[in-house]
Design an enzyme around this catalytic site. Structure first.
Site: not given
Length: 592
Positions: A518-520
């Site tokens: 979820t490392h946008l």
């Protein structure tokens, strides 16, 4: 017509890690702070008691802790020439929802970026020459250095009680830690977690191949700990239900277990949950924020005036609110101008699954924590010579199996039927003797001219606002990087004694249905030039000086490491600038 509330000194949008940190710092200065959070209140002991929290179906499969696409979603496409379509089910990433944000469900991997990560454009150009970089790559320096952030990394690690082994203490390289890390001013607050069998076997094989493995820095407690705010955390029980889950055992660092117990007791702090901020309000000049407008759960609209606004939401929502509010120039990829939506990035992730002899190996994969693991850093950042390889970037890799939860831990050798009695037998026979890292290779994703965020011209949300449109695809550089790293990782898994190694290299187009992290990152990036960055080095908007934007949206590109440690350090860095500079002389901050 919005109902107007009494004016506050500070309005914070979002109450996750960064919102909590900045709120705590500014309330200590005596400011009256209100935080506005879209999702519900979440409390560690009552929402995640150990009597029912270990529920894979509820939290991992049905996404209990995450935003529902029916509430708000994005549209997605790979190329600018394609029609973007709404995402109906989360896949490649999981937008969080509620107090604590991603700090509730994260694995608690607490890394510091490499010193070269902060000056990556300068570093790579000096080492390899400007022509070595892809023509459409838009990487740039952060505007801050590792040395600037080191004291704030330290603050965040001691807040979290991070478990780890120092590899570089004041310039002295220490055995057992990461020899590639930047110098740290003091050791980790807690020793490393004890490592299960498969992790120690990986470390042994890596050493025999000439690498220097070290325990993954972990926000899971290796022992009982009291943080600088006086909040007590308990030792991890290795239950294996950490990522996707809250921790009612107070064993995983989160806003709920480290900072909120102190913050919510302050008389000059308040919060509103289940309230969605729809815009940041500005005055007639467009150069000063006057507060925010939000809608509560009944649908009633409110205006919250404030002298200082802190935008501390998830990456994509930070960018969305800036675009909706008309703050900053939207990015135009054709002209390569504008800043809001620019340099959007994600991660480049892959695995290698090792199948071992079940008569000789029993890994007990259910004994684990979110950040358990032994890893190597020889192929991260620019720790290796990229010259002969034709790509830049890299990542860490390791045996970081975080649990053996029964629904998804069903890896079987190639050729096994996809269902039926033979499939069930294969799952049974391989469950205890298979190495299945969650993210064995955790690679960087550098920024490109045609990877960006903007407002969708067709699809709207429930308020009639345009949805955020994501245009994102892998480029040759990232695919070459991932193939190289996956091969290196598979060599270690084979050296562990695996009978068969199945590589799951990242290939083809970016797939929005295939989970990575979820490392946008990016979209409202920091820098030193207002024509190519939305924020200055203190996370202050160039155009609106009383608006600060926290989080990974500030990253000009994504490094190989997980971003949370750097997100926390930047929040403390920015809060210090607000306290020591901005409050004394409100306006644009200068490089001190």
């Amino acid at each position: 017509m919005a109902r107007k509330l009494p004016k506050r000194d500070v309005a914070i949008i979002g109450l996750g890690w960064t919102g909590s940190i900045v709120a705590n710092e500014l309330t200590d200065e005596g400011l009256d702070v209100v935080a506005i959070e879209r999702g519900p209140w979440r409390d560690a002991p009552t929402d995640y008691p150990t009597t029912f929290d270990q529920d894979e179906l509820r939290y991992r499969i049905r996404h209990e802790l995450f935003l529902r696409p029916a509430q708000l979603t994005f549209t997605f496409r790979n190329k600018m020439t394609e029609q973007a379509l709404p995402i109906r089910s989360w896949g490649a990433f999981m937008p969080m929802n509620g107090v604590g944000g991603g700090g509730v469900h994260w694995n608690a991997e607490t890394f510091r970026f490499l010193p070269s990560d902060f000056v990556v454009k300068t570093h790579l150009t000096q080492r390899y020459g400007a022509s070595f970089l892809p023509e459409d790559m838009t990487i740039q320096d952060f505007g801050v250095t590792y040395d600037d952030l080191e004291p704030h990394y330290d603050q965040f690690e001691y807040l979290c009680g991070t478990s780890g082994a120092a590899g570089n203490l004041k310039g002295q390289i220490l055995e057992g830690g990461n020899p590639f890390e930047g110098p740290r001013s003091r050791p980790y607050p807690n020793p490393p977690q004890a490592q299960p069998f498969s992790h120690t076997l990986f470390a042994k094989a890596a050493r025999e191949l000439g690498y220097k493995p070290f325990p993954q820095p972990s926000g899971n407690m290796s022992q009982a700990y009291v943080n600088p705010l006086g909040v007590r955390l308990g030792p991890c029980t290795y239950c294996g239900f950490c990522e996707w889950f809250g921790c009612g055992n107070y064993s995983k660092a989160s806003p709920q277990t480290t900072i909120l117990p102190v913050l919510v007791r302050k008389s000059n702090f308040s919060y509103r949950t289940e309230c969605e901020v729809t815009r940041i309000n500005v005055d007639g000049s467009g150069k000063r924020a006057t507060g925010v407008t939000f809608v509560d759960s009944s649908g009633e609209e409110w205006e919250q005036p404030a002298d200082l606004v802190i935008l501390a939401a998830f990456t994509v929502f930070n960018v969305q609110l800036l675009l909706m509010s008309g703050i900053g120039k939207p990015y135009d990829p054709v002209a390569n101008q504008g800043v809001i939506g620019r340099n959007f990035t994600h991660q480049t992730i892959s695995d290698a699954i090792g199948f071992f002899d079940k008569e000789k190996f029993n890994f007990n994969p259910f004994i684990a924590s979110g950040s358990i693991g032994m890893i190597i850093d020889e192929f991260n950042g620019d720790n290796f010579d990229h010259g002969p390889l034709g790509f830049v970037g890299g990542g860490y890799m390791g045996q970081v199996q975080t649990g053996g939860r029964p629904i998804q831990t069903t890896h079987v050798p190639p050729g096994t039927p996809r269902w039926g009695a033979k499939w069930k037998s294969a799952v049974r026979d391989n469950y205890l003797s298979t190495v299945t890292p969650g993210t064995g290779v955790h690679g960087s994703f550098y920024s490109y001219r045609d990877v960006y965020l903007d407002l969708d011209p067709l699809y709207k949300d429930r308020f009639g606002r345009p949805l955020m449109r994501m245009t994102i695809d892998f480029h040759d550089n990232e695919l070459k990087q991932n193939a190289y790293l996956t091969d290196k990782f598979a060599e270690i898994i084979k050296a562990m004694g695996a009978n068969q190694v199945v590589k799951q290299t990242r290939t083809g187009h970016y797939d929005v249905t295939d989970y990575q992290t979820t490392h946008l990152c990016g979209g409202a990036i920091m820098g030193t030039d207002p024509t190519t960055s939305a924020l200055n080095r203190y996370l202050q908007m160039w155009d609106v000086p009383n608006l600060f934007v926290m989080g990974a949206s500030a990253f000009p590109q994504n490094a190989g490491y997980n971003p949370t440690g750097t997100v926390g350090a930047l929040a403390y860095w920015s809060a210090e600038a607000i306290r020591t500079q901005y409050l004394k002389n409100p306006g644009p901050l200068v490089h001190a």
